[in-house]
Design a protein around this motif. Sequence first.
Motif, PDB file in Angstrom:
ATOM      1  N   GLU A 166       0.830  -1.204   0.000  1.00 49.01           N
ATOM      2  CA  GLU A 166       0.000   0.000   0.000  1.00 49.01           C
ATOM      3  C   GLU A 166       0.864   1.253   0.000  1.00 49.01           C
ATOM      4  O   GLU A 166       2.038   1.212   0.389  1.00 49.01           O
ATOM      5  N   PRO A 167       0.317   2.400  -0.419  1.00 49.52           N
ATOM      6  CA  PRO A 167       1.066   3.661  -0.365  1.00 49.52           C
ATOM      7  C   PRO A 167       1.419   3.999   1.086  1.00 49.52           C
ATOM      8  O   PRO A 167       0.778   3.501   2.035  1.00 49.52           O
ATOM      9  N   MET A 213       3.557  16.842   2.488  1.00 49.12           N
ATOM     10  CA  MET A 213       3.393  15.391   2.482  1.00 49.12           C
ATOM     11  C   MET A 213       4.178  14.758   1.328  1.00 49.12           C
ATOM     12  O   MET A 213       4.745  13.668   1.458  1.00 49.12           O
ATOM     13  N   ARG A 214       4.189  15.454   0.208  1.00 46.04           N
ATOM     14  CA  ARG A 214       4.929  14.950  -0.951  1.00 46.04           C
ATOM     15  C   ARG A 214       6.431  14.891  -0.663  1.00 46.04           C
ATOM     16  O   ARG A 214       7.114  13.932  -1.040  1.00 46.04           O
ATOM     17  N   LYS A 215       6.949  15.909  -0.002  1.00 50.40           N
ATOM     18  CA  LYS A 215       8.371  15.909   0.368  1.00 50.40           C
ATOM     19  C   LYS A 215       8.678  14.788   1.352  1.00 50.40           C
ATOM     20  O   LYS A 215       9.748  14.181   1.313  1.00 50.40           O
ATOM     21  N   LYS A 216       7.709  14.491   2.221  1.00 48.20           N
ATOM     22  CA  LYS A 216       7.908  13.488   3.260  1.00 48.20           C
ATOM     23  C   LYS A 216       7.765  12.064   2.732  1.00 48.20           C
ATOM     24  O   LYS A 216       8.547  11.171   3.095  1.00 48.20           O
ATOM     25  N   HIS A 217       6.769  11.842   1.855  1.00 48.69           N
ATOM     26  CA  HIS A 217       6.412  10.473   1.475  1.00 48.69           C
ATOM     27  C   HIS A 217       6.622  10.152  -0.003  1.00 48.69           C
ATOM     28  O   HIS A 217       6.527   8.981  -0.387  1.00 48.69           O
ATOM     29  N   ASP A 242       5.437  10.874  -4.201  1.00 45.38           N
ATOM     30  CA  ASP A 242       4.310  11.378  -4.993  1.00 45.38           C
ATOM     31  C   ASP A 242       3.035  10.542  -4.884  1.00 45.38           C
ATOM     32  O   ASP A 242       2.063  10.793  -5.587  1.00 45.38           O
ATOM     33  N   ILE A 243       3.014   9.552  -3.984  1.00 43.41           N
ATOM     34  CA  ILE A 243       1.762   8.853  -3.678  1.00 43.41           C
ATOM     35  C   ILE A 243       1.764   8.508  -2.193  1.00 43.41           C
ATOM     36  O   ILE A 243       2.753   8.011  -1.661  1.00 43.41           O
ATOM     37  N   PHE A 244       0.667   8.812  -1.514  1.00 41.38           N
ATOM     38  CA  PHE A 244       0.565   8.577  -0.074  1.00 41.38           C
ATOM     39  C   PHE A 244      -0.905   8.635   0.324  1.00 41.38           C
ATOM     40  O   PHE A 244      -1.749   9.158  -0.414  1.00 41.38           O
ATOM     41  N   THR A 245      -1.208   8.077   1.478  1.00 39.83           N
ATOM     42  CA  THR A 245      -2.574   8.059   2.001  1.00 39.83           C
ATOM     43  C   THR A 245      -2.608   8.814   3.322  1.00 39.83           C
ATOM     44  O   THR A 245      -1.756   8.597   4.183  1.00 39.83           O
ATOM     45  N   ILE A 246      -3.591   9.692   3.465  1.00 40.46           N
ATOM     46  CA  ILE A 246      -3.767  10.426   4.717  1.00 40.46           C
ATOM     47  C   ILE A 246      -5.139  10.114   5.298  1.00 40.46           C
ATOM     48  O   ILE A 246      -6.053   9.666   4.595  1.00 40.46           O
ATOM     49  N   GLN A 247      -5.256  10.365   6.584  1.00 41.25           N
ATOM     50  CA  GLN A 247      -6.558  10.295   7.246  1.00 41.25           C
ATOM     51  C   GLN A 247      -7.041  11.709   7.507  1.00 41.25           C
ATOM     52  O   GLN A 247      -6.287  12.563   7.987  1.00 41.25           O
TER      53      GLN A 247
END
Length: 504
Positions: A31-32, A59-63, A65-70
């Motif tokens: 998963e992302p 978030m892009r800098k941290k994770h 170009d694909i990531f999931t947030i709540q």
Amino acid sequence: MSWAALLGLLVLLVALALLATRVGRWRRPGEPPLDKGLIPWLGHALDFGKDAAMFLSDMRKKHGDIFTIQAAGKFITFLLDPHSYDVVLWESDSKLDFNRYARLLMDRMFDVRLPDYDPKEEKTLLRMTLQNQNLSSLAKAMSFNLWNILLSDPSKNGPQWKEEGLFHLCYSTMLRAGYLTLYGNEGKDYNDASVQAKDRAHSMEIYNEFYKLDQLLMKAARSTLSAGEKKTFDNIKRDLWELLSVKRLDCRAYRSVWMDCYKQHLVDLGVDEEMQTRAMLLQLWSTQSNAGPAVFWLLFFLLKHPSAMVAVQGEMQAIFGSRKQTIGQAHEMNQEKLEKTPIFDSVLNETLRLTAAPFISREVLQDMLLRLPDCREYHLRKGDRLCLFPYVSPQMDPEIYEEPEKFKYNRFLNSDGTEKTDFYKGGRKLKYYTMPWGAGINVCIGKFHAVNSIKLCVFLLLSYFDLELKHPDTKIPGFDKERYGFGILHPETDVVVRYKLKDL
């Protein structure tokens, strides 16, 4: 500890474990990256709502170009690689669905509930009413209505300098003219001064009520209206429903083909008159809410960049001739001329690159594997939302655009004056290098009419009026960050301009 107590403790631990699996969320293999935030359930909702662009950039800098947030109990996967957008835009609607989120917003914002609503079917039905052979008639009607609002209004066409907020001037002019163009006029005689006056008065009444509604729409979309705001919001909608009732609209002259086609579409869906009227307000927002803000930013950038203003005015003069030649004939600008404006088109593209910030969202209907063009694969969960945000990438990506925060009027022009379409990321040419009109099934079917309308408004204002900033050193206003995700951004504050009719 007694056996009974021990058994009770074990039952409690099992219950807590089961509860954790139900309310908790952990990243599974494939998963992302998952970032739930520190606050249970709420997650990143506050930071996301405060400034979506900055939050997603971080978030892009941290994770990557694909990531999931709540956020507020919802899990949203963001994909910010423009090379991969086609994978989402053209995926089967049995896996990624636009309908559910569209229905949710229609209900929250406009109390519209349509049976068997299918946005793809609706767009297919209405597309031709806003394109091809209908463009010329729409442009002619828009020209006349702009001419009536800008040049027939005694409060605007005198020789004295007047002061007004530029955003209010642009938004009111475009919404009023756009409404009259699509929804029809008060009478059949375009040249009757009394009919023109009625059109100006009625369209201003529509705009005044709509503008009040617009100030609350973003909160309505996010279900954050206070009790007092909800009451005000509902009262404004009722006033607009009365103004836009289908019985009143049926009596208007020169309704557009789009208008009659959409009305018949609602009838075919079995929608009653009350819901038809509500849908008419929804469509007023859908068709008219972005053009005015776009004209505001474009004119503001021209006023702040004299070289860009000179270039646009020079192109106008070359194509349309002198103002004297077009007096009284503003509504006769033809489609062929409107399509031969490469400098203006570059200015508009640059303006939209800087200020258009829609989300492109899909609901994940089943557990699925998302295969990206670079061979990466990610598992997505049923019930999550998948979202693209082109404002962050490609539009404000420094790898694609040098100094992306700056306005450069010729950014979309080649050295020979033709349109520039070659932009790169990671050494690969981009298909999507700016996306103000959406893409895939989300693409705006009214794009060509909207571009024509923006051009006509700007050309008329610059041709017939002397227009200047009241304070030349006015800084670029910040964005109303509440508007991220919903089209063209609004300024936090208006900018005062001075204008008067030019001397012959």
